[in-house]
Enzyme design. Structure first.
Site, PDB file in Angstrom:
ATOM      1  N   HIS A 179     -19.917  16.300 -20.290  1.00 46.73           N
ATOM      2  CA  HIS A 179     -19.696  16.835 -21.633  1.00 46.73           C
ATOM      3  C   HIS A 179     -20.611  16.065 -22.578  1.00 46.73           C
ATOM      4  CE1 HIS A 179     -18.105  18.080 -25.359  1.00 46.73           C
ATOM      5  NE2 HIS A 179     -17.469  16.951 -25.619  1.00 46.73           N
ATOM      6  N   ASN A 231     -22.629  18.453 -29.926  1.00 43.38           N
ATOM      7  CA  ASN A 231     -21.399  18.622 -29.161  1.00 43.38           C
ATOM      8  C   ASN A 231     -20.892  20.047 -29.353  1.00 43.38           C
ATOM      9  OD1 ASN A 231     -18.776  18.657 -28.199  1.00 43.38           O
ATOM     10  ND2 ASN A 231     -18.196  16.689 -29.102  1.00 43.38           N
ATOM     11  N   CYS A 271     -12.643  19.860 -25.780  1.00 43.13           N
ATOM     12  CA  CYS A 271     -13.915  19.600 -25.073  1.00 43.13           C
ATOM     13  C   CYS A 271     -13.754  19.577 -23.555  1.00 43.13           C
ATOM     14  CB  CYS A 271     -14.532  18.298 -25.564  1.00 43.13           C
ATOM     15  SG  CYS A 271     -14.901  18.353 -27.320  1.00 43.13           S
TER      16      CYS A 271
HETATM   17  N1  COA Z   1     -24.420   8.674 -41.525  1.00 50.34           N
HETATM   18  C1  COA Z   1     -24.508   7.392 -41.944  1.00 50.34           C
HETATM   19  N2  COA Z   1     -23.471   6.532 -41.863  1.00 50.34           N
HETATM   20  C2  COA Z   1     -22.324   6.982 -41.321  1.00 50.34           C
HETATM   21  C3  COA Z   1     -22.176   8.303 -40.867  1.00 50.34           C
HETATM   22  C4  COA Z   1     -23.278   9.161 -40.970  1.00 50.34           C
HETATM   23  N3  COA Z   1     -23.246  10.438 -40.560  1.00 50.34           N
HETATM   24  N4  COA Z   1     -20.929   8.458 -40.382  1.00 50.34           N
HETATM   25  C5  COA Z   1     -20.311   7.269 -40.531  1.00 50.34           C
HETATM   26  N5  COA Z   1     -21.151   6.384 -41.113  1.00 50.34           N
HETATM   27  C6  COA Z   1     -20.896   4.994 -41.456  1.00 50.34           C
HETATM   28  C7  COA Z   1     -19.435   4.674 -41.574  1.00 50.34           C
HETATM   29  O1  COA Z   1     -18.963   5.031 -42.863  1.00 50.34           O
HETATM   30  C8  COA Z   1     -19.427   3.198 -41.341  1.00 50.34           C
HETATM   31  O2  COA Z   1     -19.812   2.548 -42.523  1.00 50.34           O
HETATM   32  P1  COA Z   1     -19.066   1.175 -42.982  1.00 50.34           P
HETATM   33  O3  COA Z   1     -19.386   0.206 -41.876  1.00 50.34           O
HETATM   34  O4  COA Z   1     -19.746   0.895 -44.274  1.00 50.34           O
HETATM   35  O5  COA Z   1     -17.626   1.527 -43.072  1.00 50.34           O
HETATM   36  C9  COA Z   1     -20.534   2.983 -40.329  1.00 50.34           C
HETATM   37  O6  COA Z   1     -21.352   4.156 -40.392  1.00 50.34           O
HETATM   38  C10 COA Z   1     -20.039   2.797 -38.919  1.00 50.34           C
HETATM   39  O7  COA Z   1     -19.077   3.792 -38.663  1.00 50.34           O
HETATM   40  P2  COA Z   1     -18.404   3.949 -37.269  1.00 50.34           P
HETATM   41  O8  COA Z   1     -17.472   5.101 -37.288  1.00 50.34           O
HETATM   42  O9  COA Z   1     -17.887   2.624 -36.802  1.00 50.34           O
HETATM   43  O10 COA Z   1     -19.702   4.317 -36.392  1.00 50.34           O
HETATM   44  P3  COA Z   1     -19.832   4.463 -34.844  1.00 50.34           P
HETATM   45  O11 COA Z   1     -20.887   3.596 -34.326  1.00 50.34           O
HETATM   46  O12 COA Z   1     -18.500   4.443 -34.164  1.00 50.34           O
HETATM   47  O13 COA Z   1     -20.405   5.955 -34.715  1.00 50.34           O
HETATM   48  C11 COA Z   1     -19.578   8.132 -34.154  1.00 50.34           C
HETATM   49  C12 COA Z   1     -19.650   7.036 -35.208  1.00 50.34           C
HETATM   50  C13 COA Z   1     -18.729   9.263 -34.685  1.00 50.34           C
HETATM   51  C14 COA Z   1     -20.982   8.609 -33.860  1.00 50.34           C
HETATM   52  C15 COA Z   1     -18.963   7.519 -32.868  1.00 50.34           C
HETATM   53  O14 COA Z   1     -17.810   6.802 -33.187  1.00 50.34           O
HETATM   54  C16 COA Z   1     -18.622   8.562 -31.852  1.00 50.34           C
HETATM   55  O15 COA Z   1     -19.471   9.242 -31.320  1.00 50.34           O
HETATM   56  N6  COA Z   1     -17.313   8.659 -31.508  1.00 50.34           N
HETATM   57  C17 COA Z   1     -16.861   9.569 -30.521  1.00 50.34           C
HETATM   58  C18 COA Z   1     -16.846  10.911 -31.113  1.00 50.34           C
HETATM   59  C19 COA Z   1     -16.648  11.948 -30.100  1.00 50.34           C
HETATM   60  O16 COA Z   1     -17.218  11.883 -29.053  1.00 50.34           O
HETATM   61  N7  COA Z   1     -15.834  12.941 -30.444  1.00 50.34           N
HETATM   62  C20 COA Z   1     -15.626  14.061 -29.659  1.00 50.34           C
HETATM   63  C21 COA Z   1     -14.978  13.711 -28.391  1.00 50.34           C
HETATM   64  S1  COA Z   1     -15.100  15.100 -27.410  1.00 50.34           S
END
Ligand code: COA
Length: 319
Positions: A246, A276, A113
């Site tokens: 980004h 993204n 990214c």
């Molecule tokens: N729909 C519904 N629930 C979802 C889900 C989806 N698509 N994806 C994950 N969950 C659930 C998880 O299983 C978890 O459930 P649990 O509490 O029962 O275990 C819950 O939602 C919370 O998961 P978590 O991973 O802690 O959520 P979050 O608030 O961190 O959001 C992302 C997840 C991926 C959106 C977030 O972590 C993120 O954006 N991270 C950075 C990713 C990124 O930028 N990557 C590229 C970098 S360039």
């Protein structure tokens, strides 16, 4: 002193759109969850047979037209991509032939990214040292090819697209500073489950991510690079005209804007419509805001990105 100035921008999104409601039918998720946690509503996906080079070509042609440059003017091609058409030749070489640019250095940059910021930095160094006078710099991706469409924690995030800029040598600024970083010790948090020399178990490689940990490091790291960029240029918070970030997560973007002292009206946000798009997201956002008239000549922009590696970087420039 020789600066690199953006002479023109271009972008291209594939026609096909995948909405959050479409994703509700594919994995256990909801539109509400995706919007609240990421800010994404839709993303564009390449059609079967449509490649990264196809998207890059359209973006590059638009940037060349906007900059009023002919193929013969371009003397450097850099494509930032994580999803090249082939292992080799590079997508930059494929693009060079498509655009009939003739003999000039052409190569890909792989920093996931952060790829576009890396590519911009490299092109800037070519121009500053006299190695090029007119560079085509592209960020182009077909991330949909490496998404695991059964993994709800990642498949909701990514989209396809391309953005491009023409950089020209100039006596006027231009890119004023770039800051690149990487820390490979974080490789396991955001990766693919295989590649060419280390093939994945089931054929094609797929994205694997510890979203929560990536989120935390991204917010801290991007905060630090804002400080680094402002300090290196003797700038105060709030003194930049636009943040062109980004587009990974709206919550990460908001945190970075706060750190920069900018209201969200001064931040270019395309994540809602595009998701993204990895290395393509910054030049896509830049082109969007240049064409809709928000970003104007003479304004100061901060570009920043964070991605797999981890890699991260920023570029401060006068548009
Ligand atoms: N729909 C519904 N629930 C979802 C889900 C989806 N698509 N994806 C994950 N969950 C659930 C998880 O299983 C978890 O459930 P649990 O509490 O029962 O275990 C819950 O939602 C919370 O998961 P978590 O991973 O802690 O959520 P979050 O608030 O961190 O959001 C992302 C997840 C991926 C959106 C977030 O972590 C993120 O954006 N991270 C950075 C990713 C990124 O930028 N990557 C590229 C970098 S360039």
């Amino acid at each position: 002193m020789t600066y690199s100035r953006i002479a023109g921008t271009g972008s291209h999104l594939p026609e096909k759109v995948l909405t959050n409601h479409d994703l509700e039918r594919m994995v256990d998720t909801s539109d509400q969850w995706i919007v609240e946690r990421t800010g994404i509503r839709r993303r564009h996906l390449a059609a079967a047979g449509q490649t990264t080079c196809d998207l890059a070509e359209q973006a590059a042609r638009r940037a060349m037209e906007a900059a009023a440059v002919r193929p013969a003017d371009i003397d450097l091609v850099i494509v930032a991509t994580t999803t090249p058409d082939r292992v080799f030749p590079s997508t930059a070489c494929l693009l060079q032939a498509r655009l009939e640019l003739g003999d000039c250095p052409a190569f890909d940059v792989q920093a996931v990214c952060t790829g576009f910021v890396y590519a911009l930095d490299v092109a800037n160094r070519f121009i500053q040292t006299g190695g090029a006078r007119c560079a085509l710099v592209v960020g182009a991706e077909t991330m949909s090819r490496i998404v695991d469409w059964s993994d709800r924690s990642t498949c909701i995030l990514f989209g396809d697209g391309a953005g491009a800029v023409i950089l020209r040598a100039s006596d006027e600024p231009g890119i004023v500073s770039t800051h690149l970083h990487a820390d490979g010790r974080y490789q396991h948090l955001l990766t693919t489950d295989g590649g060419v020399s280390d093939p994945p178990p089931g054929g094609n490689p797929h994205i694997r991510m510890s979203g929560n940990e990536v989120f935390r490091v991204a917010v801290n790291t991007l905060g630090a690079i804002v400080d680094e960029t402002l300090a290196a240029n003797g700038l105060e918070q709030g003194s930049v005209d636009w943040l062109v970030p980004h587009q990974a997560n709206i919550r990460i973007i908001r945190a970075t804007a706060r750190k920069l002292g900018l209201p969200m009206e001064r931040v270019i946000v395309t994540i809602e419509e595009q998701g993204n798009t990895s290395a393509a997201s910054i030049p896509l956002a830049l082109d969007t805001a240049v064409r809709d008239g928000r970003i104007r000549r003479g304004e100061t922009l901060l570009l920043e990105a964070f991605g797999g590696g981890f890699t991260w970087g920023s570029a401060l420039l006068v548009y």
